[in-house]
Design a protein around this motif. Structure first.
Motif, PDB file in Angstrom:
ATOM      1  N   PRO A   1       0.815  -1.213   0.000  1.00 37.79           N
ATOM      2  CA  PRO A   1       0.000   0.000   0.000  1.00 37.79           C
ATOM      3  C   PRO A   1       0.850   1.264   0.000  1.00 37.79           C
ATOM      4  N   PHE A   2       2.148   1.151   0.198  1.00 42.26           N
ATOM      5  CA  PHE A   2       3.051   2.308   0.207  1.00 42.26           C
ATOM      6  C   PHE A   2       4.441   1.865  -0.203  1.00 42.26           C
ATOM      7  N   ASP A   3       5.339   2.825  -0.424  1.00 38.76           N
ATOM      8  CA  ASP A   3       6.725   2.494  -0.777  1.00 38.76           C
ATOM      9  C   ASP A   3       7.579   2.522   0.486  1.00 38.76           C
TER      10      ASP A   3
ATOM     11  N   ASN B   1      17.785  11.499  16.266  1.00 37.12           N
ATOM     12  CA  ASN B   1      16.780  10.461  16.071  1.00 37.12           C
ATOM     13  C   ASN B   1      16.244  10.512  14.644  1.00 37.12           C
ATOM     14  N   PRO B   2      16.494   9.438  13.867  1.00 37.86           N
ATOM     15  CA  PRO B   2      16.014   9.448  12.490  1.00 37.86           C
ATOM     16  C   PRO B   2      14.489   9.329  12.408  1.00 37.86           C
ATOM     17  N   ALA B   3      13.885   8.761  13.466  1.00 33.55           N
ATOM     18  CA  ALA B   3      12.462   8.479  13.385  1.00 33.55           C
ATOM     19  C   ALA B   3      11.628   9.745  13.559  1.00 33.55           C
ATOM     20  N   THR B   4      10.520   9.806  12.820  1.00 36.54           N
ATOM     21  CA  THR B   4       9.626  10.948  12.942  1.00 36.54           C
ATOM     22  C   THR B   4       8.206  10.516  13.289  1.00 36.54           C
ATOM     23  N   ALA B   5       7.970   9.218  13.346  1.00 39.12           N
ATOM     24  CA  ALA B   5       6.618   8.745  13.640  1.00 39.12           C
ATOM     25  C   ALA B   5       6.689   7.428  14.409  1.00 39.12           C
ATOM     26  N   GLY B   6       5.576   7.010  14.997  1.00 39.76           N
ATOM     27  CA  GLY B   6       5.478   5.719  15.675  1.00 39.76           C
ATOM     28  C   GLY B   6       6.254   5.696  16.978  1.00 39.76           C
ATOM     29  N   LEU B   7       6.551   4.484  17.453  1.00 34.73           N
ATOM     30  CA  LEU B   7       7.239   4.327  18.732  1.00 34.73           C
ATOM     31  C   LEU B   7       8.615   4.974  18.716  1.00 34.73           C
ATOM     32  N   GLY B   8       9.195   5.048  17.530  1.00 30.46           N
ATOM     33  CA  GLY B   8      10.542   5.577  17.394  1.00 30.46           C
ATOM     34  C   GLY B   8      10.656   7.052  17.732  1.00 30.46           C
TER      35      GLY B   8
ATOM     36  N   GLU C   1       4.161   7.771   0.285  1.00 28.47           N
ATOM     37  CA  GLU C   1       2.898   7.514  -0.393  1.00 28.47           C
ATOM     38  C   GLU C   1       3.165   6.975  -1.787  1.00 28.47           C
ATOM     39  N   LYS C   2       2.329   6.056  -2.200  1.00 33.05           N
ATOM     40  CA  LYS C   2       2.523   5.446  -3.513  1.00 33.05           C
ATOM     41  C   LYS C   2       2.302   6.478  -4.622  1.00 33.05           C
ATOM     42  N   GLY C   3       3.142   6.421  -5.608  1.00 36.69           N
ATOM     43  CA  GLY C   3       2.931   7.282  -6.771  1.00 36.69           C
ATOM     44  C   GLY C   3       3.574   8.652  -6.630  1.00 36.69           C
ATOM     45  N   ASN C   4       3.169   9.444  -5.643  1.00 37.58           N
ATOM     46  CA  ASN C   4       3.673  10.807  -5.572  1.00 37.58           C
ATOM     47  C   ASN C   4       4.921  10.974  -4.712  1.00 37.58           C
ATOM     48  N   GLY C   5       5.274   9.963  -3.938  1.00 37.98           N
ATOM     49  CA  GLY C   5       6.515  10.031  -3.172  1.00 37.98           C
ATOM     50  C   GLY C   5       6.446  10.936  -1.967  1.00 37.98           C
ATOM     51  N   ASN C   6       5.273  11.333  -1.533  1.00 35.57           N
ATOM     52  CA  ASN C   6       5.142  12.130  -0.307  1.00 35.57           C
ATOM     53  C   ASN C   6       5.612  11.331   0.899  1.00 35.57           C
ATOM     54  N   VAL C   7       6.486  11.905   1.671  1.00 35.48           N
ATOM     55  CA  VAL C   7       7.015  11.197   2.839  1.00 35.48           C
ATOM     56  C   VAL C   7       5.997  11.235   3.977  1.00 35.48           C
ATOM     57  N   LEU C   8       5.647  10.035   4.465  1.00 33.72           N
ATOM     58  CA  LEU C   8       4.693   9.955   5.573  1.00 33.72           C
ATOM     59  C   LEU C   8       5.394   9.970   6.920  1.00 33.72           C
ATOM     60  N   GLY C   9       6.669   9.633   6.876  1.00 30.39           N
ATOM     61  CA  GLY C   9       7.408   9.629   8.136  1.00 30.39           C
ATOM     62  C   GLY C   9       8.425   8.499   8.164  1.00 30.39           C
ATOM     63  N   THR C  10       9.315   8.542   9.152  1.00 28.50           N
ATOM     64  CA  THR C  10      10.294   7.475   9.323  1.00 28.50           C
ATOM     65  C   THR C  10       9.981   6.738  10.623  1.00 28.50           C
ATOM     66  N   TRP C  11       9.836   5.428  10.529  1.00 28.39           N
ATOM     67  CA  TRP C  11       9.475   4.614  11.681  1.00 28.39           C
ATOM     68  C   TRP C  11      10.665   3.788  12.181  1.00 28.39           C
ATOM     69  N   LEU C  12      10.693   3.507  13.451  1.00 27.88           N
ATOM     70  CA  LEU C  12      11.650   2.522  13.993  1.00 27.88           C
ATOM     71  C   LEU C  12      10.913   1.189  14.082  1.00 27.88           C
TER      72      LEU C  12
ATOM     73  N   PRO D   1       0.785   0.415  14.061  1.00 30.42           N
ATOM     74  CA  PRO D   1      -0.226   0.811  13.075  1.00 30.42           C
ATOM     75  C   PRO D   1       0.276   1.977  12.232  1.00 30.42           C
ATOM     76  N   ILE D   2       0.088   1.888  10.923  1.00 30.13           N
ATOM     77  CA  ILE D   2       0.475   2.980  10.031  1.00 30.13           C
ATOM     78  C   ILE D   2      -0.725   3.257   9.129  1.00 30.13           C
ATOM     79  N   ALA D   3      -1.200   4.511   9.156  1.00 35.68           N
ATOM     80  CA  ALA D   3      -2.386   4.856   8.375  1.00 35.68           C
ATOM     81  C   ALA D   3      -1.983   5.415   7.023  1.00 35.68           C
ATOM     82  N   VAL D   4      -2.499   4.818   5.961  1.00 36.71           N
ATOM     83  CA  VAL D   4      -2.224   5.278   4.600  1.00 36.71           C
ATOM     84  C   VAL D   4      -3.537   5.234   3.816  1.00 36.71           C
ATOM     85  N   GLY D   5      -3.884   6.333   3.203  1.00 33.50           N
ATOM     86  CA  GLY D   5      -5.076   6.372   2.345  1.00 33.50           C
ATOM     87  C   GLY D   5      -6.332   5.918   3.057  1.00 33.50           C
ATOM     88  N   GLY D   6      -6.512   6.350   4.263  1.00 32.65           N
ATOM     89  CA  GLY D   6      -7.750   6.044   4.977  1.00 32.65           C
ATOM     90  C   GLY D   6      -7.797   4.645   5.568  1.00 32.65           C
TER      91      GLY D   6
END
Lengths: 579, 429
Positions: free
Chosen positions: B216-218, B240-247, B278-289, B299-304
């Protein structure tokens, strides 16, 4: 003189048999003396099995003191191990007691001695608890430091220091009723036995067991110095156990007899005698002395066999279960194989090699026994009689045959330089070596592969390239190499002897060396004495090979050069290609 | 080979072979085979193999068993470090522990020596083949050895090992391979548990970014740590490289991989920083650990839609499930010495209508559907079991080989012994 020659073998064998019978007879104790023998027969649970108190006492004293008896000091008379345990239990905490002053803790390391401010006692090396006493805090501090260091970084001082603290701990455990589990469970379940201290606590909490009282009374009678009462209480307690533990008591009684007889010690002495007779036979009286050596070895091997069977009965296991038992088993196999060779060739060599290997393996076994109960319980993965009986027994016999071939090789080389190789002997000896190597090939291969199949059964892999497995594989490759080199004409008699001696080195590596690397599933732990012993063994074998490689001119055997081509077999290459 | 056998009774005879057949011209094939069939070659190959096995054993003091096996035995060439022999000297000859020698020398690997021995053996039989009682034993021994060498080859190439770690009361339907990692993306709205898309970490490492229709994502790999410390609270000084999630809260730090010599046989625990686009447009959703330290996916939310994402050992799903009813760890009374480990399991296979209870213990594995389940280990605190699951198409070959070779040796050496004893009897008479 003729009559003497005829009777000599029978006299030797008869006298030795008499000696054995005498060693078997139990000692009698007067009724007004403590009956240590009866106390030693009391059952305890230790190391996971029911065993007589006598065995517990002997193995622990062996750990502490490297002997199965003890003495107050170097010049005092020997006393039985069981007395040491009883004294420790009744007055061990008192520094003024005889047992605290008994010199039992063996300390040889000079750094430890200076740490404890003790003077070296050459030839005795044993110290009493009272002497070590006030230095124990220093010892504990050092032990804590060692405990923190990585086991691989520990030096000789560290290792010996840990040993000593463990030995002291072991004594304290006995004196404070933590070891062994002395109180029999009344329901007959081995898991419910208790140490005396534990049982007293349980009794205070209302869980009474009549056996606790009985044992406490026995110890009290001992402490108060009342032999008659002690003997009576011991007998009563034993009778009370008969109903639930009848079968165990039969075994423990047998084990006490076994301990008392010390069959492997007797065998070691007799094998030594066999060796002496075999050597004497080369000086003179060849025929009768050889006969005497042969029949004496036969008698000894009967005792040896009996002892192996006895261990199997006590343990309920096939003969080889640990390093110690492999040593006594290899000795047995070597002697038997040598006697078969002697029977075929009748040249006295079989007797000599039987004596050497029998004596050497039993001495090695004696040193291995210093690490505790030799009838220990098996780790979970080894808990299978089928594989112990097949893989372990066969691979051990493979070691055996390789060693016999190697020692025959040594005999060849030593006789070569000692001017004792006649044409006839060259021929028979190399035949013997060749035959034994074939036998070794068969056993070591089959044993190794069976080991692989066992591994497949329990770990899911046939071959894991573990050090011990590789060691076994090296023996197989080496034997195959010897046989193919000989079939290809690359080696002749002398080369065969030399390669067989190298086979000894390979077997030594597989048997003891691989364990020293400290890796793999078969690693039983590093043992410094073993590593040193192995180095010396390699040195001796290497020296034999070097002698064997000397130019033939240095060999004084008169008719040898014509018979013995040099090691290189260039011209024999013709043989491998059809002409 | 038999031609060169020295009769045991008189070695001198061998020096002058008696020509049995009249001379004939060799064919070209024979010209090629004869040197390959040389016994001298056999012996030298034995010497080399002997040394290789020895070095491969010593290597285990420095590397893990698996590394040693791959480098020394399942390879064509190997570089053997000199240090191994210094280590040997330190153990047995009292070399100072401070000694250290760098450098290594090349040597033949196991595949090469094994094939050479095989060629040598086959050539020998091709050039000197003759069926007779005398030779039957040798023939059996050597054919058994061929079976064994092929068996090791089949194992090396095709055997698959995995593990099943099951807690008491749980049941699982997959086998894990700890040495292979994957990033799993689970769609929780999917119907079955297997509705998972996985990306092997190897692939991600090689390509850097992975795009796939099933994903669902790259995914883009920022950092991969084969072994890491348990994630700790991140502080202001940390990069810290992470920007989202537990990281966002915690940070993982790389530590060196454990060698096989690790006495507790502990395993590496991997972590990775992964950027999700994000698939196709390359929008960065975040970096996870993502880390094996985390027992639950994030949990990672993509496209609803929300997906569960985790870094885990490679899983192979099976058509059956294995549930652990009870794990037993028995010890000898009054000691810590293990007496037995056993797992009572429930095997459910709907496709074959199987539902049965089986006990697996040391030395007593379960064989089912071409796989074998061994009692290998247990979870700390005796709360569960670890079963080793092995599929090895060649598992039967050593059994056959052992029987054939042993029989062959008994036949060969037995015939020799009988002949020898007969000779002695006649000369004595």
């Amino acid at each position: 003189m003729k009559g003497f020659a005829r009777f000599l073998p029978w006299c030797v064998v008869g006298l030795c048999a008499l000696h054995l019978v005498q060693a078997m007879l139990p000692e009698r104790t007067a009724s007004d003396k403590f009956n240590y023998d009866a106390a030693g027969r009391l059952p305890v649970v230790d190391g996971g099995r029911v065993k007589p108190l006598d065995t517990f006492a002997r193995t622990n004293l062996m750990l502490v003191s490297s002997r199965q008896t003890y003495a107050q000091n170097m010049d005092a008379p020997k006393q039985p191990a069981i007395k040491w345990v009883l004294e420790a239990m009744t007055s061990g905490n008192n520094e003024e007691s005889a047992v605290a002053k008994a010199e039992v803790f063996r300390i040889e390391n000079d750094q430890i001695l200076s740490l404890l401010e003790l003077k070296p006692r050459p030839q005795w090396w044993r110290y009493s608890l009272a002497e070590i006493g006030d230095k124990i805090p220093v010892l504990v501090n050092e032990a804590k430091r060692v405990d923190r260091t990585d086991p691989k970084q520990r030096d000789q001082f560290d290792v010996r220091l840990l040993d000593l603290t463990q030995h002291l701990q072991l004594y304290v455990n006995i004196a404070q009723y933590r070891d062994p589990m002395l109180i029999a469970a009344s329901d007959g379940d081995v898991n419910h036995w208790m140490a005396l201290g534990q049982a007293i606590e349980a009794a205070q909490n209302g869980q009474s067991n009549p056996n606790t009282r009985a044992v406490a009374e026995i110890l009290l009678a001992y402490k108060q110095g009342k032999p008659e009462e002690f003997n009576r209480k011991v007998a009563d307690y034993r009778d009370s156990l008969e109903k639930v533990y009848g079968a165990d008591l039969k075994k423990t009684d047998f084990e006490v007899f076994f301990n008392h007889f010390e069959p492997f010690y007797q065998c070691a002495v007799l094998y030594g005698l066999v060796l002496v007779l075999a050597c004497l036979s080369w000086i003179g009286f060849s025929e009768p002395l050889n006969k005497a050596a042969f029949w004496l070895a036969g008698l000894t091997v009967i005792v040896h066999t009996w002892a192996l069977i006895a261990r199997m009965y006590i343990q309920g296991r096939p003969p080889v279960t640990n390093l110690y038992s492999s040593a006594v088993f290899i000795g047995w196999g070597c002697v038997l194989l040598c006697l078969v060779l002697e029977r075929i060739y009748r040249n006295g060599l079989g007797n000599a090699v039987a004596g050497v290997t029998g004596l050497a393996t039993l001495i090695i076994a004696h040193h291995l026994a210093a690490s505790g109960d030799t009838l220990e319980m098996m780790q979970a993965v080894l808990d299978t009689n089928f594989w112990l009986a097949t893989h372990v027994t066969i691979i051990t016999l493979g070691y055996t045959a390789t060693f016999v071939a190697g020692f025959l090789g040594v005999a060849y080389i030593l006789m070569g330089v000692a001017n004792a190789l006649t044409r006839d002997r060259i021929k028979t000896l190399s035949q013997m070596i060749y035959g034994v190597v074939c036998f070794a090939m068969l056993l070591s291969f089959t044993g190794t592969v069976l080991g692989g199949i066992w591994a497949d059964q329990s770990w899911g892999r046939f071959w894991g390239w573990d050090p011990k497995e590789n060691g076994a594989l090296m023996i197989v490759i080496w034997n195959a190499l010897i046989l193919h080199a000989r079939w290809g004409g690359m080696i002749k008699q002398r080369g065969l002897a030399n390669l067989a001696i190298a086979g000894n080195m390979v077997t030594g590596w597989s048997y003891f060396g691989t364990n020293q690397l400290g890796v793999g599933l078969h690693a039983y732990g590093f043992n410094n004495t073993l590593a040193t012993g192995l180095t010396i063994f390699w040195g001796l074998m290497g020296a034999c090979i070097l002698i064997g490689l000397l130019p033939l001119g240095c060999w004084r055997t008169p008719d040898a050069p014509a018979k013995m081509p040099v090691l290189t077999g260039r011209k024999k290459e013709v043989l491998t290609t059809p002409s | 080979m038999e031609k060169t056998v020295v009769p045991t009774s008189g070695p001198a005879v061998a020096v002058t072979p008696t020509p049995t057949a009249p001379r004939r011209k060799r064919s070209a094939l024979e010209n090629l085979l004869v040197p390959l069939a040389s016994l001298r070659l056999t012996v030298w190959l034995f010497v080399l193999s002997f040394f290789l096995v020895f070095a491969g054993t010593l290597a285990q003091t420095e590397f893990s068993i698996q590394q040693a096996v791959d480098q020394y035995f399942r390879s064509f060439f190997v570089w053997i470090p000199w240090q191994l022999f210094v280590r040997f000297g330190q153990i047995f000859f009292g070399f100072p522990t401070s000694w250290s020698v760098s450098g290594s020398f090349p040597f033949f690997g196991g595949w090469l020596l094994g094939s050479a021995l095989l060629v040598n053996l086959l050539a020998a039989h091709l050039t000197r083949f003759k069926l007779s009682w005398q030779r039957s034993g040798i023939l059996l021994i050597h054919s058994g050895l061929v079976v064994m060498m092929l068996g090791e080859l089949v194992t090396g190439l095709y055997a698959i090992e995995g593990r099943m770690a099951i807690r008491e009361g749980e049941s699982i339907n997959y086998v894990e391979q700890f040495d292979k990692l994957e990033i799993a993306v689970v769609d929780p709205s999917g119907k079955t548990e297997e509705d998972v898309t996985v990306v092997p970490v190897k692939l991600l490492q090689r390509r850097g970014t992975v795009t796939h229709p099933d994903l669902p994502f790259d995914l883009e790999l920022v950092q991969f740590m084969p072994n890491s410390n348990e994630p700790r609270k991140a502080t202001a000084e940390d990069k810290n490289p992470a920007t989202a999630g537990l990281g966002k809260e915690e940070i993982a730090v790389e530590v060196p991989s454990r060698s096989g010599a690790d006495p507790n046989q502990r395993m590496d625990i991997a972590s990775a920083y992964v950027t999700i686009k994000e698939k196709g447009n390359g929008n960065v959703l975040g970096t996870w650990l993502l880390s094996q330290w985390y027992s639950r996916p994030q949990p990672i939310a993509v496209g609803g839609k929300t997906y569960d994402v985790a870094l885990r050992s490679k899983r192979t799903y099976k058509p059956y499930t294995i549930g652990l009813i009870d794990f037993k760890h028995e010890v000898y009374p009054g000691t810590n010495k293990p007496k037995n480990f056993s797992s009572e399991i429930r095997l459910v296979d709907p496709s074959r209508e199987r539902d049965r209870t089986v006990k697996i213990s040391m030395n007593d594995p379960l064989r089912y559907r071409g796989e074998t389940f061994y009692q290998a280990s247990f979870l700390e605190g005796d709360i569960g079991t670890v079963l080793q699951v092995v599929r090895n198409p060649g598992w039967l070959m050593p059994y056959i080989s052992c029987a054939v070779v042993t029989f062959g040796m008994i036949l060969h050496f037995g015939l020799h012994l009988l002949r020898f004893l007969n000779q002695r009897a006649t000369t004595a008479a």
